[in-house]
Design a protein around this motif. Structure first.
Motif, mmCIF file in Angstrom:
data_model
loop_
_atom_site.group_PDB
_atom_site.id
_atom_site.type_symbol
_atom_site.label_atom_id
_atom_site.label_comp_id
_atom_site.label_asym_id
_atom_site.label_seq_id
_atom_site.Cartn_x
_atom_site.Cartn_y
_atom_site.Cartn_z
ATOM 1 N N ALA A 101 0.823 -1.210 0.000
ATOM 2 C CA ALA A 101 0.000 0.000 0.000
ATOM 3 C C ALA A 101 0.855 1.258 0.000
ATOM 4 C CB ALA A 101 -0.932 0.002 1.217
ATOM 5 N N ALA A 102 2.065 1.150 0.511
ATOM 6 C CA ALA A 102 2.921 2.329 0.652
ATOM 7 C C ALA A 102 4.074 2.366 -0.342
ATOM 8 C CB ALA A 102 3.474 2.375 2.078
ATOM 9 N N GLN A 103 4.222 1.348 -1.159
ATOM 10 C CA GLN A 103 5.387 1.206 -2.030
ATOM 11 C C GLN A 103 5.655 2.445 -2.895
ATOM 12 O OE1 GLN A 103 6.764 -1.944 -1.666
ATOM 13 N NE2 GLN A 103 8.574 -1.306 -2.759
ATOM 14 N N ASP A 104 4.684 2.889 -3.650
ATOM 15 C CA ASP A 104 4.887 4.037 -4.537
ATOM 16 C C ASP A 104 5.158 5.313 -3.749
ATOM 17 O OD1 ASP A 104 4.596 2.492 -6.785
ATOM 18 O OD2 ASP A 104 2.487 3.021 -7.107
ATOM 19 N N ALA A 105 4.431 5.490 -2.663
ATOM 20 C CA ALA A 105 4.623 6.693 -1.845
ATOM 21 C C ALA A 105 6.032 6.724 -1.256
ATOM 22 C CB ALA A 105 3.584 6.747 -0.730
ATOM 23 N N LEU A 106 6.511 5.590 -0.807
ATOM 24 C CA LEU A 106 7.857 5.531 -0.229
ATOM 25 C C LEU A 106 8.930 5.769 -1.292
ATOM 26 C CD1 LEU A 106 7.241 2.576 2.201
ATOM 27 C CD2 LEU A 106 7.724 4.953 2.842
ATOM 28 N N ARG A 107 8.708 5.287 -2.472
ATOM 29 C CA ARG A 107 9.656 5.562 -3.574
ATOM 30 C C ARG A 107 9.658 7.064 -3.890
ATOM 31 N NH1 ARG A 107 12.779 1.528 -2.994
ATOM 32 N NH2 ARG A 107 11.901 -0.478 -3.516
ATOM 33 N N ALA A 108 8.480 7.683 -3.812
ATOM 34 C CA ALA A 108 8.410 9.143 -4.019
ATOM 35 C C ALA A 108 9.181 9.871 -2.920
ATOM 36 C CB ALA A 108 6.949 9.602 -4.046
ATOM 37 N N CYS A 109 9.069 9.388 -1.686
ATOM 38 C CA CYS A 109 9.826 9.991 -0.581
ATOM 39 C C CYS A 109 11.329 9.886 -0.850
ATOM 40 C CB CYS A 109 9.494 9.297 0.744
ATOM 41 S SG CYS A 109 7.818 9.602 1.342
ATOM 42 N N GLU A 110 11.763 8.712 -1.265
ATOM 43 C CA GLU A 110 13.181 8.531 -1.597
ATOM 44 C C GLU A 110 13.616 9.538 -2.655
ATOM 45 O OE1 GLU A 110 14.946 4.454 -2.171
ATOM 46 O OE2 GLU A 110 12.801 3.928 -2.109
ATOM 47 N N PHE A 111 12.781 9.691 -3.670
ATOM 48 C CA PHE A 111 13.132 10.576 -4.773
ATOM 49 C C PHE A 111 13.256 12.032 -4.327
ATOM 50 C CE2 PHE A 111 12.137 13.400 -8.283
ATOM 51 C CZ PHE A 111 13.112 13.032 -9.185
ATOM 52 N N VAL A 112 12.250 12.545 -3.612
ATOM 53 C CA VAL A 112 12.286 13.974 -3.273
ATOM 54 C C VAL A 112 13.386 14.302 -2.269
ATOM 55 C CG1 VAL A 112 9.935 14.553 -3.946
ATOM 56 C CG2 VAL A 112 10.367 13.765 -1.627
ATOM 57 N N TYR A 113 13.655 13.389 -1.348
ATOM 58 C CA TYR A 113 14.776 13.629 -0.429
ATOM 59 C C TYR A 113 16.110 13.505 -1.169
ATOM 60 C CZ TYR A 113 12.213 13.933 3.982
ATOM 61 O OH TYR A 113 11.413 14.352 5.009
ATOM 62 N N GLY A 114 16.235 12.455 -1.980
ATOM 63 C CA GLY A 114 17.521 12.185 -2.635
ATOM 64 C C GLY A 114 17.838 13.083 -3.812
ATOM 65 N N ALA A 115 16.816 13.544 -4.526
ATOM 66 C CA ALA A 115 17.052 14.353 -5.723
ATOM 67 C C ALA A 115 16.922 15.848 -5.477
ATOM 68 C CB ALA A 115 16.078 13.941 -6.831
ATOM 69 N N ALA A 116 16.268 16.230 -4.390
ATOM 70 C CA ALA A 116 16.035 17.664 -4.170
ATOM 71 C C ALA A 116 16.605 18.144 -2.834
ATOM 72 C CB ALA A 116 14.539 17.975 -4.258
ATOM 73 N N SER A 117 16.007 17.742 -1.748
ATOM 74 C CA SER A 117 16.314 18.349 -0.450
ATOM 75 C C SER A 117 17.760 18.161 0.007
ATOM 76 C CB SER A 117 15.381 17.806 0.629
ATOM 77 O OG SER A 117 14.074 18.261 0.408
ATOM 78 N N VAL A 118 18.229 16.929 0.048
ATOM 79 C CA VAL A 118 19.565 16.678 0.599
ATOM 80 C C VAL A 118 20.654 17.335 -0.253
ATOM 81 C CG1 VAL A 118 21.236 14.900 1.251
ATOM 82 C CG2 VAL A 118 18.822 14.635 1.875
ATOM 83 N N PRO A 119 20.641 17.146 -1.573
ATOM 84 C CA PRO A 119 21.679 17.828 -2.358
ATOM 85 C C PRO A 119 21.576 19.353 -2.278
ATOM 86 C CG PRO A 119 20.559 16.177 -3.711
ATOM 87 C CD PRO A 119 19.831 16.264 -2.415
ATOM 88 N N ALA A 120 20.355 19.878 -2.291
ATOM 89 C CA ALA A 120 20.189 21.336 -2.210
ATOM 90 C C ALA A 120 20.730 21.876 -0.890
ATOM 91 C CB ALA A 120 18.716 21.712 -2.380
ATOM 92 N N LEU A 121 20.478 21.168 0.203
ATOM 93 C CA LEU A 121 21.010 21.608 1.505
ATOM 94 C C LEU A 121 22.535 21.577 1.525
ATOM 95 C CD1 LEU A 121 18.414 19.988 3.865
ATOM 96 C CD2 LEU A 121 19.131 22.386 3.950
#
Length: 189
Positions: A101-121
């Motif tokens: 039930a959470a698979q796609d949502a968790l992959r989206a979480c991985e993406f936004v943290y890994g592709a946006a927030s962490v590198p930007a910080l």
């Protein structure tokens, strides 16, 4: 000694007490008399962050008590990037456990943290360390995306799952640290 000079000292003391009450009476954190700058930095951004959260997190970093606001910004950026990395790892771990039930949502979480927030910080921290304030500020629209995007993704089919509950705590921690970074950057630059 004249009568006016006898009155000046008590009036100055009264003025100092009144000023202290105005500044610190409404719940502000008074700077430590030993020169602790953490309370002063957190108090400067009190409209944007929880002061107790700010103080406790910054005080956990060695050297924070004597660092200036710029140092506190760099420390907060390091903490936010670490929290974002931890959230990314938590999402990857939860996705690997296979909660369908959470698979796609968790992959989206991985993406936004890994592709946006962490590198930007990390980039923002580097620019701030170099005093390149405009470049640092240009990344502020990307830094919160991990918390915002992950929370939005988990509101769908994943709502109510154990993974959503675990990620809510990670998102909240990250979002609070990111707010500290944003407020400190605006206070420094």
């Amino acid at each position: 000694m004249s009568r006016s000079s006898h009155l000046a000292a008590p009036l100055l003391l009264l003025a100092a007490i009144a000023t202290a009450l105005c500044l610190y009476g409404a719940g502000a954190v008074a700077p430590d008399p030993a020169g602790d700058t953490v309370a002063a930095s957190c108090d400067a951004i009190r409209d944007f962050v929880d002061v107790a959260f700010c103080v406790s997190h910054l005080r956990s970093v060695p050297g924070a008590a004597t660092a200036g606001r710029r140092g506190h910004l760099l420390m907060a950026a390091d903490m936010a990037a670490a929290a974002g990395s931890a959230a990314l790892d938590a999402a990857a771990s939860a996705a690997a456990r296979g909660d369908p039930a959470a698979q796609d949502a968790l992959r989206a979480c991985e993406f936004v943290y890994g592709a946006a927030s962490v590198p930007a910080l990390r980039f923002m921290r580097g620019y701030a360390a170099a005093g390149s304030w405009a470049a640092a500020r240009s990344l502020l629209s990307l830094t919160p995306q991990g918390g915002i995007g992950c929370e939005a993704a988990l509101k769908g089919a994943a709502a109510g799952t154990a993974a959503a509950g675990d990620m809510a705590a990670a998102n909240r921690e990250f979002s609070q640290l990111n707010a500290m970074v944003t407020a400190l950057l605006n206070a420094v630059s």
